[in-house]
Design a protein around this motif. Structure first.
Motif, PDB file in Angstrom:
ATOM      1  N   GLN A   1     -47.784  -9.072 -75.998  1.00  0.00           N
ATOM      2  CA  GLN A   1     -48.987  -8.305 -76.326  1.00  0.00           C
ATOM      3  C   GLN A   1     -49.812  -8.003 -75.075  1.00  0.00           C
ATOM      4  N   PHE A   2     -49.926  -8.996 -74.200  1.00  0.00           N
ATOM      5  CA  PHE A   2     -50.695  -8.863 -72.967  1.00  0.00           C
ATOM      6  C   PHE A   2     -49.743  -8.862 -71.770  1.00  0.00           C
ATOM      7  N   THR A   3     -50.164  -8.166 -70.713  1.00  0.00           N
ATOM      8  CA  THR A   3     -49.398  -8.148 -69.475  1.00  0.00           C
ATOM      9  C   THR A   3     -50.337  -8.365 -68.300  1.00  0.00           C
ATOM     10  N   ILE A   4     -50.012  -9.336 -67.460  1.00  0.00           N
ATOM     11  CA  ILE A   4     -50.793  -9.588 -66.261  1.00  0.00           C
ATOM     12  C   ILE A   4     -50.047  -8.987 -65.071  1.00  0.00           C
ATOM     13  N   SER A   5     -50.800  -8.414 -64.164  1.00  0.00           N
ATOM     14  CA  SER A   5     -50.203  -7.831 -62.960  1.00  0.00           C
ATOM     15  C   SER A   5     -51.201  -7.955 -61.815  1.00  0.00           C
ATOM     16  N   ARG A   6     -50.711  -7.675 -60.612  1.00  0.00           N
ATOM     17  CA  ARG A   6     -51.597  -7.796 -59.458  1.00  0.00           C
ATOM     18  C   ARG A   6     -51.331  -6.669 -58.482  1.00  0.00           C
ATOM     19  N   ASP A   7     -52.348  -6.404 -57.685  1.00  0.00           N
ATOM     20  CA  ASP A   7     -52.227  -5.460 -56.578  1.00  0.00           C
ATOM     21  C   ASP A   7     -52.762  -6.198 -55.359  1.00  0.00           C
ATOM     22  N   ASN A   8     -51.842  -6.731 -54.573  1.00  0.00           N
ATOM     23  CA  ASN A   8     -52.257  -7.559 -53.444  1.00  0.00           C
ATOM     24  C   ASN A   8     -53.096  -6.778 -52.442  1.00  0.00           C
ATOM     25  N   ALA A   9     -52.762  -5.523 -52.255  1.00  0.00           N
ATOM     26  CA  ALA A   9     -53.497  -4.716 -51.278  1.00  0.00           C
ATOM     27  C   ALA A   9     -54.958  -4.544 -51.675  1.00  0.00           C
ATOM     28  N   LYS A  10     -55.200  -4.545 -52.982  1.00  0.00           N
ATOM     29  CA  LYS A  10     -56.566  -4.361 -53.488  1.00  0.00           C
ATOM     30  C   LYS A  10     -57.204  -5.687 -53.897  1.00  0.00           C
ATOM     31  N   ASN A  11     -56.474  -6.779 -53.690  1.00  0.00           N
ATOM     32  CA  ASN A  11     -56.972  -8.107 -54.105  1.00  0.00           C
ATOM     33  C   ASN A  11     -57.439  -8.091 -55.552  1.00  0.00           C
ATOM     34  N   THR A  12     -56.646  -7.469 -56.387  1.00  0.00           N
ATOM     35  CA  THR A  12     -57.034  -7.257 -57.780  1.00  0.00           C
ATOM     36  C   THR A  12     -55.942  -7.736 -58.723  1.00  0.00           C
ATOM     37  N   VAL A  13     -56.367  -8.376 -59.790  1.00  0.00           N
ATOM     38  CA  VAL A  13     -55.459  -8.765 -60.865  1.00  0.00           C
ATOM     39  C   VAL A  13     -55.909  -8.056 -62.134  1.00  0.00           C
ATOM     40  N   TYR A  14     -54.943  -7.656 -62.930  1.00  0.00           N
ATOM     41  CA  TYR A  14     -55.209  -6.906 -64.154  1.00  0.00           C
ATOM     42  C   TYR A  14     -54.686  -7.668 -65.366  1.00  0.00           C
ATOM     43  N   LEU A  15     -55.292  -7.383 -66.489  1.00  0.00           N
ATOM     44  CA  LEU A  15     -54.770  -7.879 -67.760  1.00  0.00           C
ATOM     45  C   LEU A  15     -54.754  -6.697 -68.726  1.00  0.00           C
ATOM     46  N   GLN A  16     -53.562  -6.209 -68.995  1.00  0.00           N
ATOM     47  CA  GLN A  16     -53.401  -5.136 -69.970  1.00  0.00           C
ATOM     48  C   GLN A  16     -53.252  -5.764 -71.346  1.00  0.00           C
ATOM     49  N   MET A  17     -54.139  -5.420 -72.244  1.00  0.00           N
ATOM     50  CA  MET A  17     -54.152  -6.004 -73.578  1.00  0.00           C
ATOM     51  C   MET A  17     -53.881  -4.906 -74.604  1.00  0.00           C
ATOM     52  N   ASN A  18     -52.791  -5.042 -75.307  1.00  0.00           N
ATOM     53  CA  ASN A  18     -52.389  -4.053 -76.301  1.00  0.00           C
ATOM     54  C   ASN A  18     -52.417  -4.647 -77.702  1.00  0.00           C
ATOM     55  N   ARG A  19     -52.431  -3.759 -78.677  1.00  0.00           N
ATOM     56  CA  ARG A  19     -52.408  -4.174 -80.100  1.00  0.00           C
ATOM     57  C   ARG A  19     -53.429  -5.286 -80.345  1.00  0.00           C
TER      58      ARG A  19
END
Length: 123
Positions: A67-85
């Motif tokens: 349901q959820f997906t975690i990802s990162r962008d090291n260049a931007k020092n950013t982590v994301y959490l995509q939350m679906n449904r």
């Protein structure tokens, strides 16, 4: 030290999606892992997902797998959490955390914390 700032929370209807972002600043070279926790009213804080900063290895709580997906962008020092449904039971304050070791985050603790962002899912 490391500062973490979350964004992307809000109100969404059940079945909808949101993407949370967490930007790290300061001594980001301390970071080996980052994660997202959540705390619903009257409940304990729980780890939702975590990611290794170097390898990209991920960990998910059983309740959000697929349901959820975690990802990162090291260049931007950013982590994301995509939350679906999204479901009403996903309603909580979501916190970003970072650790000097990936295991620190996966174990449910963290060395650095954001201020949290509210996610509310209406039925």
């Amino acid at each position: 030290q490391v500062q973490l700032v979350e964004s992307g929370g809000g109100l969404v209807q059940a079945g909808g999606s949101l993407r949370l972002s967490c930007v790290a600043s300061g001594r980001t070279f301390y970071i080996s892992g980052m994660g997202w926790f959540r705390q619903a009213p009257g409940k304990e804080r729980e780890l939702v997902a975590a990611i290794s900063w170097s390898s990209g290895s991920t960990y998910y709580a059983d309740s959000v797998k697929g349901q959820f997906t975690i990802s990162r962008d090291n260049a931007k020092n950013t982590v994301y959490l995509q939350m679906n449904r999204l479901k009403p039971e996903d309603t909580a304050v979501y916190y970003c955390a970072a650790g000097r070791a990936f295991s620190t985050v996966v174990s449910g603790t963290g060395d650095y914390w954001g201020q949290g962002t509210q996610v509310t899912v209406s039925s």
